[in-house]
Design a protein around this motif. Structure first.
Motif, PDB file in Angstrom:
ATOM      1  N   THR A 182     -14.422  -3.013 -29.518  1.00  0.00           N
ATOM      2  CA  THR A 182     -14.165  -1.918 -30.453  1.00  0.00           C
ATOM      3  C   THR A 182     -14.518  -2.356 -31.871  1.00  0.00           C
ATOM      4  O   THR A 182     -14.180  -3.475 -32.278  1.00  0.00           O
ATOM      5  N   LEU A 183     -15.198  -1.484 -32.588  1.00  0.00           N
ATOM      6  CA  LEU A 183     -15.463  -1.687 -34.007  1.00  0.00           C
ATOM      7  C   LEU A 183     -14.632  -0.669 -34.772  1.00  0.00           C
ATOM      8  O   LEU A 183     -14.730   0.534 -34.527  1.00  0.00           O
ATOM      9  N   LYS A 207     -13.329   4.567 -35.392  1.00  0.00           N
ATOM     10  CA  LYS A 207     -13.462   3.587 -34.319  1.00  0.00           C
ATOM     11  C   LYS A 207     -14.618   3.953 -33.409  1.00  0.00           C
ATOM     12  O   LYS A 207     -14.990   5.117 -33.280  1.00  0.00           O
ATOM     13  N   LEU A 243     -13.814  -6.350 -35.904  1.00  0.00           N
ATOM     14  CA  LEU A 243     -14.528  -6.535 -34.653  1.00  0.00           C
ATOM     15  C   LEU A 243     -13.530  -7.070 -33.637  1.00  0.00           C
ATOM     16  O   LEU A 243     -13.033  -8.195 -33.782  1.00  0.00           O
ATOM     17  N   LEU A 276     -13.231  -3.985 -42.058  1.00  0.00           N
ATOM     18  CA  LEU A 276     -14.088  -3.834 -40.885  1.00  0.00           C
ATOM     19  C   LEU A 276     -13.585  -4.822 -39.840  1.00  0.00           C
ATOM     20  O   LEU A 276     -13.539  -6.025 -40.091  1.00  0.00           O
ATOM     21  N   SER A 317     -10.008 -11.217 -32.657  1.00  0.00           N
ATOM     22  CA  SER A 317     -10.467 -10.182 -33.583  1.00  0.00           C
ATOM     23  C   SER A 317     -10.867 -10.814 -34.913  1.00  0.00           C
ATOM     24  O   SER A 317     -10.246 -11.777 -35.366  1.00  0.00           O
ATOM     25  N   THR A 342     -19.102  -0.480 -28.887  1.00  0.00           N
ATOM     26  CA  THR A 342     -20.390  -0.995 -29.342  1.00  0.00           C
ATOM     27  C   THR A 342     -21.183  -1.545 -28.169  1.00  0.00           C
ATOM     28  O   THR A 342     -20.650  -1.741 -27.066  1.00  0.00           O
ATOM     29  N   VAL A 348     -18.122  -7.075 -28.339  1.00  0.00           N
ATOM     30  CA  VAL A 348     -17.304  -6.417 -29.350  1.00  0.00           C
ATOM     31  C   VAL A 348     -16.855  -5.108 -28.706  1.00  0.00           C
ATOM     32  O   VAL A 348     -17.593  -4.121 -28.669  1.00  0.00           O
TER      33      VAL A 348
END
Length: 437
Positions: free
Chosen positions: A114-115, A139, A101, A99, A88, A142, A112
């Motif tokens: 989950t953002l 959340k 990633l 932020l 991450s 992506t 990625v």
């Protein structure tokens, strides 16, 4: 055949976008995550902006702000641990905003997964006159993904739509699971850099309001969806086999045909429902295996990113489809980026070690504007022995369909029996009128 020079237009456009990205280089930043030995495992170079709204005493207010070039990588960024945690990148800026990633991989690709964006309304520089000081978390899945040992490259702007925030990446280069402490020479281009997707034209299609299905499918959200224009029913989608494997072998085995029902507003504010079949021959399949979750990801050439996530109930030893996500591009829509997700599903359930099977068409409502039709499905998650399906558990629809011919056959047999009994009684009475000489 393409017109002369047509093959050069796309590279020229990308070159123009590259130059535009360099002109905006002041807002771009490089972010690196290293392991304990100082070896880089994640590198990212991009600029980004955020659009959201918040409440002031005068009412709602929209705001757009940039990721500053002095944003920093936090110490809780991680290279991950095999079979324990994923890598991450956690970026901090402003008055406590972050932020994140979160990456995941399979044998051939990484993404990625989950953002996550955490922002504080107490930051008066960005949110002046906000009536709340709360911290909000957004959340989203992506479409940022690349082949292993290749960097993800996207010169075009890429918008990630969250519930109340839009994060837009510009001129992005991202790579996780680095093998040589720097960006790879080879790259995987994002779909936004490719030719504009073309969607086969269809006549407007009428989709009835979502029914109120019995469990395991949840009732659709209210209010009812807008009434779209009618269109003919499309052909059934091709049935294909999908497999997801991890370090411990296969964790998902599926055979099914997939069809998407999408209701949206066009640029002229008319409402339209369109039906898209997933073409397995033009779809890239990825996924992940973890002890508690199994994920199947489908990326089609028509800019459709579809995710199925399966969970389990350890106490009842059953698996089920718990989440569906979609991210797709609709060129004629008022908002070209269509996204929907539902993480509270309880569909396609079966006992661990067995397979769920349904020959009948099943419709799973994700939101009031999006549903998935699944055709001739057979699926098994988590415990898959020898890459073969386990014992079958039939769906209720198939069991009901089997009862119909049994009931009809029973009724016909009963009718024949009644006629036969009536015939015998009538014959006996007719003989009673005569005496033997």
């Amino acid at each position: 055949m393409a017109a002369p020079g047509g093959a050069r237009r796309q590279p020229l456009l990308l070159l123009f976008l590259e130059l535009a990205g360099l002109m905006n280089g002041a807002s771009a930043a490089v972010f690196v995550v290293k392991d304990g030995s100082g070896t880089a495992c994640i590198m990212a170079n991009f600029s980004a902006d955020f659009s959201t709204n918040y409440i002031t005493a005068a009412g709602p207010k929209n705001v757009t702000f940039d990721l500053p070039s002095n944003a920093t990588v936090l110490n809780n960024s991680s290279c991950g641990k095999e079979n324990a945690s994923n890598p991450s990148l956690v970026i901090a800026f402003g008055g406590g905003h972050t932020l994140t990633l979160s990456f995941a991989r399979n044998a051939t690709r990484y993404s990625v997964q989950t953002l996550t964006f955490v922002y504080k309304l107490s930051d008066t520089q960005i949110f002046p006159s906000a009536i709340s000081n709360e911290t909000k978390t957004e959340k989203s899945a992506t479409d940022i993904m690349a082949d292993i040992n290749k960097k993800y490259r996207c010169v075009s702007s890429n918008q990630i739509h969250m519930k109340n925030v839009i994060v837009t990446f510009h001129n992005a280069t991202i790579q996780a699971y680095l093998s040589n402490n720097s960006f790879s020479e080879e790259e995987t281009r994002c779909m936004q850099d490719g030719p504009s997707p073309t969607v086969s034209p269809t006549t407007p299609h009428h989709s009835p309001s979502p029914p109120h299905p019995s469990p395991p499918h949840p009732s659709p959200p209210h209010p009812s969806p807008p009434h779209p224009s009618p269109s003919p029913v499309p052909e059934s989608p091709s049935v294909s086999k999908y497999t997801v494997s991890g370090t411990n072998g296969t964790c998902l085995l599926a055979s099914m045909g997939l069809q998407l029902n999408v209701t949206y507003k066009k640029k002229d504010n008319t409402t339209l429902t369109r039906v898209f079949n997933i073409n397995p021959n033009k779809t890239q399949v990825t996924g992940r295996c973890t002890p508690q979750l199994v994920t199947l990801e489908l990326q089609s050439e028509s800019s459709t990113f579809l995710v199925f996530q399966f969970g389990m109930n350890a106490s009842s030893s059953r698996f089920f489809l718990q989440e569906i996500q979609v991210n797709m591009t609709l060129p004629d829509a008022k908002d070209p980026t269509f996204k929907a997700t539902n993480s509270s599903l309880r569909a396609l359930q079966a006992t661990m070690g067995n397979s769920y099977k349904c020959n009948a068409e099943e419709q799973i409502w994700v939101t009031e504007t999006f549903s998935v039709n699944i055709f001739q499905v057979r699926i098994q998650a988590f415990q898959v022995e020898g890459d073969k399906f386990g014992s079958v558990e039939e769906c209720q629809l198939d069991e009901n369909n089997m009862l119909i011919p049994i009931a009809v056959g029973g009724a016909l047999a009963g009718l024949v029996l009644i006629v036969l009994i009536a015939y015998l009684i009538g014959r006996k009475r007719s003989h009673a009128g005569y005496q033997t000489i």
